[in-house]
Structures are given as structure tokens and as C-alpha cells.
Design an enzyme around this catalytic site. Structure first.
Site, mmCIF file in Angstrom:
data_model
loop_
_atom_site.group_PDB
_atom_site.id
_atom_site.type_symbol
_atom_site.label_atom_id
_atom_site.label_comp_id
_atom_site.label_asym_id
_atom_site.label_seq_id
_atom_site.Cartn_x
_atom_site.Cartn_y
_atom_site.Cartn_z
ATOM 1 N N CYS A 41 33.171 39.304 38.267
ATOM 2 C CA CYS A 41 32.674 38.460 39.352
ATOM 3 C C CYS A 41 32.804 39.060 40.745
ATOM 4 O O CYS A 41 33.519 40.016 40.983
ATOM 5 C CB CYS A 41 33.341 37.091 39.326
ATOM 6 S SG CYS A 41 33.402 36.341 37.701
ATOM 7 N N LEU A 101 30.388 37.085 36.276
ATOM 8 C CA LEU A 101 30.256 37.861 35.053
ATOM 9 C C LEU A 101 31.093 37.140 34.013
ATOM 10 O O LEU A 101 32.317 37.094 34.110
ATOM 11 C CB LEU A 101 30.758 39.298 35.252
ATOM 12 C CG LEU A 101 30.756 40.192 34.010
ATOM 13 C CD1 LEU A 101 29.341 40.413 33.502
ATOM 14 C CD2 LEU A 101 31.424 41.538 34.318
ATOM 15 N N ASP A 119 40.711 31.048 32.210
ATOM 16 C CA ASP A 119 41.901 31.421 32.974
ATOM 17 C C ASP A 119 41.770 30.962 34.419
ATOM 18 O O ASP A 119 42.766 30.735 35.105
ATOM 19 C CB ASP A 119 42.161 32.924 32.895
ATOM 20 C CG ASP A 119 41.002 33.770 33.401
ATOM 21 O OD1 ASP A 119 39.846 33.307 33.331
ATOM 22 O OD2 ASP A 119 41.235 34.909 33.843
ATOM 23 N N SER A 149 40.319 51.305 30.220
ATOM 24 C CA SER A 149 40.321 52.659 30.763
ATOM 25 C C SER A 149 41.732 53.236 30.803
ATOM 26 O O SER A 149 42.714 52.507 30.911
ATOM 27 C CB SER A 149 39.732 52.635 32.183
ATOM 28 O OG SER A 149 40.004 53.836 32.875
ATOM 29 N N GLY A 150 41.819 54.558 30.759
ATOM 30 C CA GLY A 150 43.108 55.242 30.901
ATOM 31 C C GLY A 150 43.445 55.585 32.339
ATOM 32 O O GLY A 150 44.424 56.299 32.584
#
Length: 607
Positions: free
Chosen positions: A2, A51, A99, A371-372
Site C-alpha cells: 500500500c 495492495l 492486521d 528477500s535476503g
């Protein structure tokens, strides 16, 4: 994920300003392609682009609880289920599974101290209808962005500067300090590029009242004596990672991982594969002919692709390579999208464009990616953590590593560079950063210096990378989560002695030891390799062609600010036999980007 925006003014009636609120939010339609909403009252406008990730049907925003408070929210709180159960014990009832609603009720239950209970990445605004006050909050590590523009009687805010610049009272003005911040590669806390637009600091809470704006740091790295043994420390790191990855796999939409074949992304992908009931989906970026024609350099010994494929096979991932060409990287539409997403130029060129194109391709298959990113800052993965010359340089270590502590020949005019005096700006920022370091009593020598190096990376350098990750991913409506930025892990590892972080004499010793059981030995032993950059000589040739067009364009806004002699030297240098140094290539990228930025944003440059 978002995009949020809004406007508070205690001296005006904003209840009829819906068009302005919608225009601000509309600038971030890419951040929230699924839905939009606006909430109006006499003194506040809250807008939202959504989103949809959790509770797709119920999590509509802005969200209100009776006549008490309303919120526009970006991000994810990963422990919302535990918080919801606790709040229900306090008598709260919920009408959605989102949430967002949990965060809003947590505020109503505990006031602004509720931020200490949140685990996640977020930026949000809560308008308290009881007191007519606005609360702005950004997550502890600054994973999600939030910008503000104070006004005489209130504030404008947005996930990106473009939302604020869309307000009719705000002009895109950049002064000398804004240009310095744009070019210095230091990421000064709270400093924006546009005049009057400031970034909310990570771990900061901003309260807007009739009598003004106040700020409070609700979280920062604290000095805590580390008493765990090496074995216990490794076990704690692994336990934290297991919990973090498990939490961050929560999603009501398709999810994947970003995989480079390095230790960081491989560890996240492997842990996700163990936690999921279905094969983990993974994606990697590659360039046409990259693996076949790879040339080792000072930071990259090997190409990524063989390791990517090995890890994908090892964990039985559903894997896909996204292969990019020079045509893709130089496409004007793609470069314009990157500029628009970033609200300004960058010096890393294809490292931005390729990431944008990777995320755009992933979005066709998944809405969420793990992601790392940030493992190097947390565990000490970069060369500048290990080379004494870089560790003890009297500047930010990454500037020393890149050679930016001394002035390089530049395509920008000498008069402009003298006025900018980037060396002094960087030096001031470096001293400010050092002054913040939380030291432990009795720690000195190399341990003390490494504590400084770690702190600077976790509070300055990581912000550059997180900002790139957020802007490039959200430009495609993709939510990227960063497990290594969980504040519990960051705080624990920060206070671990450097001798323990580097116990086997290699980079990221703790991470390697904590995850080696889920990885093939080749990846456990692989040396750090940064995000790839194309080595195709046609890319540099294309950049030079664009530079040549710029210097003969009488309407180019940057034309008068170029160093004509240096431009001529670069353009006359043979590409195939003698490619320009990477620093010069980045300089070309910056010049091209700045020219497009000044044109596209109609920037009022006041130097």
C-alpha cells in the site's frame, strides 16, 4: 503493502478537499493497484492505495473504529494474530481478519506505547477523533518509507515525496543541501531531497497537534552486554531466523523468494522451503550472456546462475530466471518508470533498472517476495568490514570501499562541485553518525571500531538499499519482505562481539554456521558476491550514446552544469578495448538521470 497519504490543517475546513486527497494518493497507484479509499473530516484527510495481502475482502482502508480513531496503513505486522488474541482478552471485538484492524485496536488499548508490541514493517497514520491529533509511525528499521511536509497549521504526509508534491501548495524545490544529500551516498536521517519535505526516521513516532509537531524515538539500537557462548549464539540466531521466516510467510496471496545463489538469499529460500507445505517459488535476475562471458572483478569472483540453480534443485524450488538485455535496461519507458518510482535520479543505473524489471516480472506470478537484503549489514558481509584500510578510513566505510572519500574526475562542472563540497558534507554526516553509536563500557580497540562500523551500516547504508528495494518493488505492486531486518535479530547480533561474528575469519560467520545444515556446501563456502551488474559492453555504449545526445541538446536542463572536457574524454574513449571504470559509468548514469529528473519533475533548483 500500500501507499498512504494525508493532510492535516487545524485552521481550515478540509471536509471538502477530497479531490486534493485523491490526487495525492493517485500518484502512488502502483503501490496499491487493488483498491483506493479516502476519509474526510473537518481538519484531516486520510487517503489510501491498497495492495491486498491479508484479508482481501475485509481489510479496506482508511479504516475506522466507531468515532474513536481512523487509520491509513502500509505494511505488515507479523504478530497480529497474537495481538488480536490479547486484545480480545481485553474486550475488543473485530469485524475483519486483517492486521490493519488489530493495529488500530492496539492503539486504542495501549495508546502510543502500542508500537513496542509490533513486529513487522510498517508506516501508518492514525487520526484520533477524540483529541484531534495525528500520529505518524515508521517501523524500527525503516523498511517502509514515510515522508512529511510541515505546514503553518498542520502537516502533509505520504509514503513517497510525489504524494506531497501533488498538493497544490507544494513546489518541487531542491536547494544546495538537497542536492548534496542526493549525491553524497550517505542517507542522513530525516533529510529529504525536496525543500521542506522530511523523512520520518526509522523507529520514530511523530505526533501532530494544534500547538505543533513533536517527535520521539521509540526504538534504536541499545548497548547490551553479550554473555552467550558461541554455540548458544549460533543457536539463538538460527532460532530467531526460523521464527522470523515462519512469521513472514503469512499471506493470502501467492508468495515467493528472491534468490541470488549467495548465502543470504539461499538461507531464506531454504528455510522457507522447510516451512512451507508446497514447493517454494523462487526468482533470480540474470543478464543475456552474463554467465558465459563473465569476467571476475574485485567484488565478484563468480557468476550467480550456477549457484542459483544448485540451490533451487537442492530445496526442490519452483524456480525461474528473469533474463534481461541491454535493450531492456535502456528502454526509455523502463528508465522513466525507475525515475518516477525513485522520485529522483540514482548513481547505480542498471542496479535500479534491473531490480525494477525483476520485480515487474515476478509480479506476474507472485504478490509477495522474501528477500535476503540486509544480511550483510547485520552479520558483516562487505569487504569494508574486513579490510583494515577500509575499516579505519576516516569516513563511512562504504565510501572508502568505493573510492568516494577522494574526489574523482567528474562529468559535472568544477564550479558546481566546489559549491557542493561533498567531502565536507560527508565528513559532517560521518561525525554525526559516530556521535550516535551506543558503546559498551570496557570495549575499546578493534572491537570498538567494529561496533562503529556495524552501527553506521545499520543506520545509514542499509537505508539506501531498503529504499531502493521498496521503491522498485512497489512500482510494480510487489511486496518485498526482509527477514534479516527483524529488530530482534538486528539488536541481538549488533551486540554480539565482532570476534564472534568473525569467529572463523570469514564474512558472516554466524549466519553461515546457523544455516549450513540447510544449504549445499558450495554455497556455504561461496565468497560474498554483490547484486550483479551487467558486463555487456553494449550497455556502456548505449549510455555514451545518450550522453552524446545530451551535450548537443540546447534544451537539456543539465547542459550548463557539465564538465565539457571530461565529457569529451569519456565519449572519445574506445568502448571495446578500454571500457570506462565503474565509477565513471555510475557518473554517466547520474548525469543522465539528473537531466531526466530536472525535466520530468520540473524541479526548481535553487543553488
Amino acid at each position: 503493502m500500500c501507499g498512504i497519504s494525508g493532510w492535516v490543517d487545524f485552521e481550515r475546513d478540509l471536509s471538502t478537499k477530497g479531490a486534493t486527497g485523491r490526487a495525492m494518493a493517485e500518484t502512488m497507484a502502483c503501490r496499491g493497484p487493488d483498491a483506493h479509499g479516502i476519509w474526510l473530516s473537518r481538519h484531516a484527510v486520510l487517503a489510501h492505495r491498497r495492495l491486498s495481502i491479508i484479508d482481501i475482502e475485509g481489510g479496506v482502508q482508511p479504516m475506522a473504529v466507531d468515532e474513536l480513531a481512523v487509520m491509513t496503513y502500509s505494511g505488515e505486522v507479523y504478530n497480529y494474530r497474537e495481538l488480536r488474541e490479547e486484545l480480545e482478552g481485553h474486550g475488543h471485538s473485530f469485524r475483519t481478519e486483517s492486521d490493519t484492524e488489530v493495529v488500530l485496536h492496539a492503539y486504542l488499548q495501549w495508546g502510543e506505547d502500542f508500537v513496542h508490541r509490533l513486529n513487522g514493517m510498517y508506516a501508518f497514520a492514525i487520526w484520533d477523533q477524540r483529541t484531534e491529533e495525528l500520529l505518524l509511525v515508521r517501523d524500527r528499521m525503516g523498511i517502509k518509507p514515510l515522508f512529511i511536509h510541515p505546514t503553518p497549521h498542520g502537516v502533509l504526509f505520504g509514503s513517497e515525496p510525489k504524494a506531497i508534491l501533488a498538493h497544490p501548495q507544494v513546489e518541487a524545490v531542491v536547494d544546495i543541501d538537497g542536492l548534496r544529500e542526493l549525491m553524497a551516498f550517505v542517507k542522513t536521517p530525516e533529510h529529504g531531497i525536496y525543500k521542506g519535505v522530511y523523512e520520518v526516521r526509522p523507529g520514530q513516532l511523530v505526533r501532530v497537534r494544534r500547538n505543533g509537531i513533536s517527535k520521539r524515538r521509540y526504538w534504536k539500537l541499545e548497548p547490551v552486554e553479550h554473555t552467550d557462548s558461541l554455540e548458544t549464539t549460533i543457536g539463538t540466531v538460527r532460532s530467531l531466523l526460523d521464527d522470523i521466516v515462519q512469521r513472514q510467510l503469512i499471506s493470502d496471496v501467492p508468495l515467493c523468494t528472491l534468490l541470488s545463489g549467495g548465502l543470504d538469499s539461499s538461507a531464506i529460500t531454504a528455510l522457507a522451503a522447510r516451512a512451507l507445505d508446497v514447493p517454494v517459488r523462487s526468482f533470480a535476475v540474470d543478464f543475456t550472456g552474463y554467465a558465459e562471458n563473465f569476467k571476475p572483478d574485485v567484488v565478484r569472483e563468480t557468476p550467480d546462475t550456477p549457484y542459483v540453480h544448485e540451490l533451487a534443485e537442492y530445496v526442490a524450488a519452483d524456480h525461474k530466471d528473469i533474463v534481461l538485455s541491454t535493450v531492456d535496461l535502456m528502454d526509455p519507458v523502463n528508465r522513466a518508470a525507475v525515475l518516477r518510482a525513485n522520485d529522483g535520479p540514482n548513481s547505480l543505473g542498471d542496479a535500479f533498472t534491473s531490480l525494477y524489471l525483476l520485480f515487474k516480472a515476478i509480479r506476474q506470478h507472485s504478490t509477495v517476495a522474501l528477500s535476503g537484503e540486509s544480511a550483510d549489514e547485520v552479520f558483516g558481509g562487505y569487504l569494508q568490514f574486513h579490510d583494515p584500510k577500509l575499516v579505519y578510513a576516516d569516513t563511512f566505510p562504504w565510501l572508502a570501499q568505493a573510492g568516494l572519500f577522494s574526489e574523482q574526475p567528474s562529468l559535472l562542472a568544477p564550479d558546481l562541485l566546489r559549491e557542493l563540497d561533498l567531502a565536507a558534507y560527508r565528513a559532517d554526516s560521518y561525525r554525526d553518525g559516530l556521535a550516535e553509536v551506543p558503546y559498551l563500557d570496557g570495549v575499546d580497540g578493534h572491537e570498538k571500531r567494529m561496533r562503529e562500523v556495524c552501527y553506521l551500516h545499520l543506520t545509514r547504508f542499509v537505508q539506501i538499499l531498503l529504499d531502493r528495494k521498496d521503491r522498485m518493488s512497489m512500482a510494480s505492486g510487489l511486496e518485498v519482505r526482509v527477514p534479516f531486518c527483524d529488530h530482534r535479530l538486528v539488536q541481538y547480533v549488533f551486540n554480539t562481539p565482532w570476534a564472534m561474528k568473525n569467529f572463523d575469519g570469514r564474512e558472516k560467520s554466524l549466519l553461515r554456521a546457523a544455516t549450513r545444515d540447510v544449504l549445499p556446501e558450495s554455497i556455504v563456502q561461496r565468497k560474498k558476491s554483490p547484486y550483479p551488474s551487467t558486463q555487456d559492453p553494449t550497455y556502456e555504449h548505449a549510455l555514451r550514446e545518450e550522453l552524446a545526445k545530451l551535450v548537443i541538446d540546447d534544451t537539456a536542463p543539465l547542459g550548463s552544469m557539465l564538465n565539457a572536457e571530461q565529457v569529451r574524454l569519456v565519449l572519445n574513449r574506445p568502448v571495446a578495448e578500454d571500457p570506462v571504470p565503474m565509477a565513471t559509468r555510475f557518473d554517466i548514469e547520474r548525469v543522465l538521470g539528473m537531466n531526466s529528473w530536472l525535466s520530468t519533475y520540473a524541479v526548481d533548483l535553487r543553488l
